[in-house]
Design an enzyme around this catalytic site. Structure first.
Site, PDB file in Angstrom:
ATOM      1  N   LYS A  93       0.811  -1.218   0.000  1.00  0.00           N
ATOM      2  CA  LYS A  93       0.000   0.000   0.000  1.00  0.00           C
ATOM      3  C   LYS A  93       0.844   1.268   0.000  1.00  0.00           C
ATOM      4  O   LYS A  93       0.328   2.335  -0.279  1.00  0.00           O
ATOM      5  CB  LYS A  93      -1.031  -0.009   1.124  1.00  0.00           C
ATOM      6  CG  LYS A  93      -0.580   0.365   2.496  1.00  0.00           C
ATOM      7  CD  LYS A  93      -1.833   0.654   3.321  1.00  0.00           C
ATOM      8  CE  LYS A  93      -1.513   0.833   4.776  1.00  0.00           C
ATOM      9  NZ  LYS A  93      -2.670   1.384   5.496  1.00  0.00           N
ATOM     10  N   ASP A  94       2.129   1.156   0.287  1.00  0.00           N
ATOM     11  CA  ASP A  94       3.007   2.330   0.231  1.00  0.00           C
ATOM     12  C   ASP A  94       3.682   2.494  -1.127  1.00  0.00           C
ATOM     13  O   ASP A  94       4.437   3.443  -1.335  1.00  0.00           O
ATOM     14  CB  ASP A  94       4.082   2.231   1.317  1.00  0.00           C
ATOM     15  CG  ASP A  94       3.489   2.333   2.715  1.00  0.00           C
ATOM     16  OD1 ASP A  94       2.472   3.034   2.864  1.00  0.00           O
ATOM     17  OD2 ASP A  94       4.032   1.712   3.641  1.00  0.00           O
ATOM     18  N   ARG A 144      -8.330   8.503   4.402  1.00  0.00           N
ATOM     19  CA  ARG A 144      -9.315   7.473   4.070  1.00  0.00           C
ATOM     20  C   ARG A 144     -10.092   7.027   5.311  1.00  0.00           C
ATOM     21  O   ARG A 144     -11.334   6.976   5.304  1.00  0.00           O
ATOM     22  CB  ARG A 144      -8.557   6.275   3.463  1.00  0.00           C
ATOM     23  CG  ARG A 144      -9.375   5.044   3.208  1.00  0.00           C
ATOM     24  CD  ARG A 144      -8.470   3.909   2.721  1.00  0.00           C
ATOM     25  NE  ARG A 144      -7.456   3.535   3.715  1.00  0.00           N
ATOM     26  CZ  ARG A 144      -7.668   2.729   4.746  1.00  0.00           C
ATOM     27  NH1 ARG A 144      -8.855   2.207   4.938  1.00  0.00           N
ATOM     28  NH2 ARG A 144      -6.706   2.454   5.606  1.00  0.00           N
ATOM     29  N   ARG A 145      -9.364   6.723   6.381  1.00  0.00           N
ATOM     30  CA  ARG A 145     -10.032   6.290   7.624  1.00  0.00           C
ATOM     31  C   ARG A 145     -10.837   7.439   8.206  1.00  0.00           C
ATOM     32  O   ARG A 145     -11.979   7.261   8.640  1.00  0.00           O
ATOM     33  CB  ARG A 145      -8.978   5.812   8.630  1.00  0.00           C
ATOM     34  CG  ARG A 145      -8.311   4.510   8.191  1.00  0.00           C
ATOM     35  CD  ARG A 145      -7.082   4.148   9.014  1.00  0.00           C
ATOM     36  NE  ARG A 145      -6.513   2.878   8.565  1.00  0.00           N
ATOM     37  CZ  ARG A 145      -5.230   2.538   8.717  1.00  0.00           C
ATOM     38  NH1 ARG A 145      -4.372   3.363   9.292  1.00  0.00           N
ATOM     39  NH2 ARG A 145      -4.809   1.358   8.289  1.00  0.00           N
ATOM     40  N   ARG A 162       1.114  10.246  14.466  1.00  0.00           N
ATOM     41  CA  ARG A 162       2.183   9.715  13.614  1.00  0.00           C
ATOM     42  C   ARG A 162       3.178   8.939  14.455  1.00  0.00           C
ATOM     43  O   ARG A 162       3.041   8.820  15.661  1.00  0.00           O
ATOM     44  CB  ARG A 162       2.883  10.849  12.839  1.00  0.00           C
ATOM     45  CG  ARG A 162       2.000  11.431  11.732  1.00  0.00           C
ATOM     46  CD  ARG A 162       2.702  11.584  10.393  1.00  0.00           C
ATOM     47  NE  ARG A 162       3.523  10.453  10.001  1.00  0.00           N
ATOM     48  CZ  ARG A 162       4.603  10.552   9.250  1.00  0.00           C
ATOM     49  NH1 ARG A 162       5.004  11.728   8.828  1.00  0.00           N
ATOM     50  NH2 ARG A 162       5.299   9.480   8.917  1.00  0.00           N
ATOM     51  N   ARG A 168       2.796   4.873  18.517  1.00  0.00           N
ATOM     52  CA  ARG A 168       1.350   5.126  18.495  1.00  0.00           C
ATOM     53  C   ARG A 168       0.646   4.415  19.640  1.00  0.00           C
ATOM     54  O   ARG A 168      -0.227   4.969  20.294  1.00  0.00           O
ATOM     55  CB  ARG A 168       0.755   4.676  17.162  1.00  0.00           C
ATOM     56  CG  ARG A 168       1.210   5.548  16.016  1.00  0.00           C
ATOM     57  CD  ARG A 168       0.538   5.148  14.722  1.00  0.00           C
ATOM     58  NE  ARG A 168       1.185   5.846  13.625  1.00  0.00           N
ATOM     59  CZ  ARG A 168       0.592   6.153  12.477  1.00  0.00           C
ATOM     60  NH1 ARG A 168      -0.652   5.806  12.270  1.00  0.00           N
ATOM     61  NH2 ARG A 168       1.240   6.792  11.540  1.00  0.00           N
ATOM     62  N   CYS A 255      -0.854   8.102  -2.280  1.00  0.00           N
ATOM     63  CA  CYS A 255      -1.080   7.227  -1.129  1.00  0.00           C
ATOM     64  C   CYS A 255      -1.867   7.949  -0.052  1.00  0.00           C
ATOM     65  O   CYS A 255      -2.249   7.383   0.945  1.00  0.00           O
ATOM     66  CB  CYS A 255       0.230   6.651  -0.600  1.00  0.00           C
ATOM     67  SG  CYS A 255       1.217   7.801   0.351  1.00  0.00           S
TER      68      CYS A 255
HETATM   69  C1  DPM Z   1      -0.609   4.436   3.736  1.00  0.00           C
HETATM   70  C2  DPM Z   1      -1.549   4.847   4.686  1.00  0.00           C
HETATM   71  C3  DPM Z   1      -1.036   4.490   5.952  1.00  0.00           C
HETATM   72  C4  DPM Z   1       0.235   3.864   5.722  1.00  0.00           C
HETATM   73  C5  DPM Z   1      -2.835   5.533   4.375  1.00  0.00           C
HETATM   74  C6  DPM Z   1      -4.091   4.683   4.548  1.00  0.00           C
HETATM   75  C7  DPM Z   1      -1.670   4.718   7.262  1.00  0.00           C
HETATM   76  C8  DPM Z   1      -1.327   6.074   7.801  1.00  0.00           C
HETATM   77  C9  DPM Z   1      -1.899   6.325   9.155  1.00  0.00           C
HETATM   78  C10 DPM Z   1      -0.675   4.587   2.286  1.00  0.00           C
HETATM   79  N1  DPM Z   1       0.458   3.879   4.370  1.00  0.00           N
HETATM   80  O1  DPM Z   1      -4.064   3.518   4.958  1.00  0.00           O
HETATM   81  O2  DPM Z   1      -5.191   5.200   4.263  1.00  0.00           O
HETATM   82  O3  DPM Z   1      -2.808   5.638   9.634  1.00  0.00           O
HETATM   83  O4  DPM Z   1      -1.396   7.262   9.782  1.00  0.00           O
HETATM   84  C11 DPM Z   1       1.312   1.746   6.600  1.00  0.00           C
HETATM   85  C12 DPM Z   1       0.933   0.737   7.548  1.00  0.00           C
HETATM   86  C13 DPM Z   1       1.217  -0.498   6.944  1.00  0.00           C
HETATM   87  C14 DPM Z   1       1.758  -0.230   5.696  1.00  0.00           C
HETATM   88  C15 DPM Z   1       0.409   0.964   8.907  1.00  0.00           C
HETATM   89  C16 DPM Z   1      -1.112   1.071   9.025  1.00  0.00           C
HETATM   90  C17 DPM Z   1       1.039  -1.894   7.524  1.00  0.00           C
HETATM   91  C18 DPM Z   1      -0.098  -2.663   6.894  1.00  0.00           C
HETATM   92  C19 DPM Z   1       0.144  -3.162   5.486  1.00  0.00           C
HETATM   93  C20 DPM Z   1       1.204   3.270   6.728  1.00  0.00           C
HETATM   94  N2  DPM Z   1       1.828   1.135   5.532  1.00  0.00           N
HETATM   95  O5  DPM Z   1      -1.850   1.274   8.068  1.00  0.00           O
HETATM   96  O6  DPM Z   1      -1.581   0.935  10.181  1.00  0.00           O
HETATM   97  O7  DPM Z   1       1.221  -3.705   5.178  1.00  0.00           O
HETATM   98  O8  DPM Z   1      -0.760  -3.016   4.675  1.00  0.00           O
END
Ligand code: DPM
Length: 325
Positions: A93-94, A144-145, A162, A168, A255
């Site tokens: 997702k990143d 999104r959330r 953050r 967190r 993203c």
């Molecule tokens: C991206 C988002 C977030 C990450 C945006 C989204 C969460 C940011 C936040 C694109 N990357 O989800 O709408 O909540 O502040 C990220 C996480 C993981 C990969 C952590 C998470 C782990 C889960 C995975 C940060 N990137 O979302 O809690 O591998 O899918």
């Protein structure tokens, strides 16, 4: 005896260099990839190079404000193009939906649970997302959330958060928040699955594109490395993620946009649900489409065009204009 010993200690034919971010989660993921490959290719040697990305350095700024083009991936991509590393392991997702020339998404691994998780402060152990009291402070920095939860639970208060997972969780436990939202997959991979208090149902929060899967990126012309990483590919996860990524790509969302998805792959049918939300949570534009797994990218693109026709583009234009100013 001697000949057997010399076989097992024979010098590996090639050293494969794997790039990874330094975070604990990134390293757990990269070690998993390395261990799986080492089992299948005992004759190869694997080496991990860690790099710090821009997203790792800027921890005090809200994600949505620092821009998104390769925030967590660019330094690794430069390393591949320069030949310092052979492939990079990312949380899919990143990984942006458009990759630099010369690189490709070579493999999508078996996906973990892609849902979002509610994690609560000890005083709310008896609550769920829909029973948290009015004014309860929910931490997230995902637009999104935020947009989806605001829509369903306007009585809650949302606050940016953050830092890495441990930071967190500490902020939550210290009482700075009543609850926070995290990906189930990240918590489980770090052995903290017991902190998942509730899996948010798809009706409440559609997950991010590619959430829960690993994406392995490599040079487009390196057939040897591509064949190697393809051995970790999971077909259903790949089809689902390709449909999701085509949806996001067609909407030109980075993203950090209020775009959520859900996919189901069953009986040779792929079902994709896609959503674009306004930041205030007032407007949710949601559509569903089905196709065969072979049509994955096509249905993603078509679904994007449908939501765009229903007003999604205006929402995204407004958000992009705000981010530029
Ligand atoms: C991206 C988002 C977030 C990450 C945006 C989204 C969460 C940011 C936040 C694109 N990357 O989800 O709408 O909540 O502040 C990220 C996480 C993981 C990969 C952590 C998470 C782990 C889960 C995975 C940060 N990137 O979302 O809690 O591998 O899918």
């Amino acid at each position: 005896m001697t000949s057997m010993a010399s076989t097992s200690t024979a010098a590996p034919t090639r050293t494969v260099r794997i790039g990874s971010r330094k975070s604990q989660l990134a390293l757990v993921q990269t070690h998993w990839v390395r261990d799986e490959l080492q089992k299948q290719f005992p004759e190869l040697a694997f080496e991990i190079s860690t790099m710090e990305t821009h997203g790792d350095k800027v921890l005090d700024v809200s994600l949505s404000k620092i821009g998104d083009k390769g925030l967590f991936t660019q330094e690794l991509e430069d390393g591949m193009l320069q030949g310092d590393i052979d492939f990079a392991v990312h949380s899919l997702k990143d990984l942006p939906t458009r990759l630099p020339d010369g690189l490709m998404l070579g493999c999508v691994t078996q996906r973990e649970n892609p849902a979002d998780a509610l994690v609560v402060h000890a005083q709310h152990q008896d609550k769920q997302i829909d029973t948290l009291p009015a004014g309860a402070v929910v931490g997230t920095s995902s637009l999104r959330r935020l947009a989806q939860l605001r829509h369903h639970f306007p009585h809650l208060t949302f606050k940016d958060i953050r830092g890495n997972l441990n930071t967190r969780l500490r902020k939550l436990d210290e009482g700075q928040y009543d609850a926070i939202i995290l990906a189930v997959a990240g918590l489980e991979r770090l052995g903290m699955g017991d902190r998942v208090h509730q899996h948010l149902p798809a009706e409440v929060s559609l997950h991010a594109v590619g959430q829960g899967a690993l994406g392995i990126e490599c040079r487009a012309d390196d057939a040897e490395i591509l064949a190697l990483i393809k051995t970790l590919e999971n077909r259903a996860s790949t089809d689902r993620c390709l449909a999701e990524r085509a949806f996001l790509r067609e909407l030109e969302g980075g993203c950090q946009v209020p775009i959520g998805v859900n996919t189901v792959w069953a009986n040779d049918t792929l079902t994709l649900t896609g959503l674009v939300a306004s930041l205030d949570g007032q407007t949710l534009i949601k559509e569903e489409i089905q196709g065969t797994p072979a049509e994955a990218e096509q249905i993603g693109t078509t679904l994007a065009q449908r939501v765009r026709g229903r007003g999604a583009q205006a929402i995204l234009d407004e958000i992009n204009a705000e981010n530029r100013s």
